[in-house]
Scaffold this active site. Sequence first.
Site, PDB file in Angstrom:
ATOM      1  CD  GLU A 207      11.244  41.071 -30.491  1.00 10.01           C
ATOM      2  OE1 GLU A 207      10.548  41.146 -30.027  1.00 10.01           O
ATOM      3  OE2 GLU A 207      11.874  39.648 -32.073  1.00 10.01           O
TER       4      GLU A 207
ATOM      5  CG  HIS B 268       5.657  38.965 -36.346  1.00  4.39           C
ATOM      6  ND1 HIS B 268       5.268  38.529 -36.110  1.00  4.39           N
ATOM      7  CD2 HIS B 268       6.399  39.100 -37.636  1.00  4.39           C
ATOM      8  CE1 HIS B 268       5.252  37.596 -37.047  1.00  4.39           C
ATOM      9  NE2 HIS B 268       6.142  37.814 -37.834  1.00  4.39           N
TER      10      HIS B 268
ATOM     11  CG  LEU C 158      -5.454  37.342 -29.557  1.00  3.44           C
ATOM     12  CD1 LEU C 158      -5.350  38.721 -29.120  1.00  3.44           C
ATOM     13  CD2 LEU C 158      -5.547  36.921 -27.678  1.00  3.44           C
TER      14      LEU C 158
HETATM   15  C1  GAR Z   1       9.573  37.852 -29.425  1.00  8.59           C
HETATM   16  O1  GAR Z   1      10.523  37.624 -30.044  1.00  8.59           O
HETATM   17  C2  GAR Z   1       8.649  37.955 -29.385  1.00  8.59           C
HETATM   18  O2  GAR Z   1       8.840  39.299 -30.793  1.00  8.59           O
HETATM   19  C3  GAR Z   1       7.813  37.283 -30.450  1.00  8.59           C
HETATM   20  O3  GAR Z   1       8.078  35.700 -29.412  1.00  8.59           O
HETATM   21  C4  GAR Z   1       9.574  36.626 -28.613  1.00  8.59           C
HETATM   22  C5  GAR Z   1       8.706  36.740 -26.975  1.00  8.59           C
HETATM   23  O4  GAR Z   1      10.386  36.623 -26.293  1.00  8.59           O
HETATM   24  N1  GAR Z   1       6.488  37.326 -31.086  1.00  8.59           N
HETATM   25  C6  GAR Z   1       6.011  36.641 -32.140  1.00  8.59           C
HETATM   26  O5  GAR Z   1       6.052  35.715 -32.644  1.00  8.59           O
HETATM   27  C7  GAR Z   1       4.209  36.946 -31.855  1.00  8.59           C
HETATM   28  N2  GAR Z   1       4.364  36.035 -32.997  1.00  8.59           N
HETATM   29  P1  GAR Z   1      10.311  37.465 -24.886  1.00  8.59           P
HETATM   30  O6  GAR Z   1       9.285  36.646 -24.127  1.00  8.59           O
HETATM   31  O7  GAR Z   1      11.426  37.055 -24.743  1.00  8.59           O
HETATM   32  O8  GAR Z   1       9.193  38.901 -25.491  1.00  8.59           O
END
Ligand code: GAR
Length: 200
Positions: free
Chosen positions: A181, A116, A100
Site C-alpha cells: 500500500e 483498499h 460516504l
Molecule cells: C489500510 O490498510 C487501508 O488500506 C485500510 O485501512 C488501513 C488504514 O491504515 N482502508 C480501508 O479498509 C478502507 N475501507 P493506515 O491508517 O495506517 O493507513
Amino acid sequence: MTKQAEKTPIAILISGRGSNMTALLEACAKPDYPARVVLVLSNRPEAPGLEIARQYGVPTEVIDHKLYGRDRESHEKAIDHCIRESGATLICLAGYMRVLTPYLVRQWSGRMLNIHPSLLPAFPGLHTHEAALQAGVKEHGCTIHLVTDGVDEGPILAQARVPVRTDDNADRLAHRVLEQEHRLYPEVLAQFIEKKKESL
Ligand code: GAR
C-alpha cells in the site's frame, strides 16, 4: 524540480493510524513529486495520524462524526466546506473508515481516490485479510480506485499483489499488504495527477 505552486494541492482523509497518509506525506516532501498536502482531516479526534501530520507541518482538522448523530450529510457538508477552504482539488482517502453518502462522492466525482486492502472486487468492506485467509485464496493485495456511490466499487486505477503463504495469519498478511500500500499509493497518485493535470 516542480515548483510548489505547480503541485496539485491534495487533502488526505484519515480515521486512525495514518501510515498511508505518512507514505503520501513522504512522497510529497520530494521536490519532483507533483502533489502537496494542504490538509489532513480526520473524523476521529483521537486518530494518531493527526499528530504525525502536525509533525510534518501540515494543517489538520477534526470533524467529529459523533457530533452529527445520524445526519451523515451534514457531517459531509462540513467536510466538503473544510476541504474547499484548504484549496485542495483532489482528495485521497487513506484509512478513512466511514462509508460516504452520495453527497460527498458527487461533489468530488473523479477527484477522490481510495486505497483498499484487498484485490477488489474481492473482499470489499472490513476484515479483508481474515476474509482472504478464510476463502483460501493464493493471492491477496491492495487496490487504489476512484470513489463512486457503491462502496469499494469505483474504477480501479492500480493493484498490487501479495502471495498468501501457508503459514500466514491475518497480522502477517496485513503487514505485507501494507508495505505494498505504502509503495503503490504515492506512485498511483503521481500518475493520476500527471494524466489529469489539466482538469484538476
Ligand atoms: C489500510 O490498510 C487501508 O488500506 C485500510 O485501512 C488501513 C488504514 O491504515 N482502508 C480501508 O479498509 C478502507 N475501507 P493506515 O491508517 O495506517 O493507513
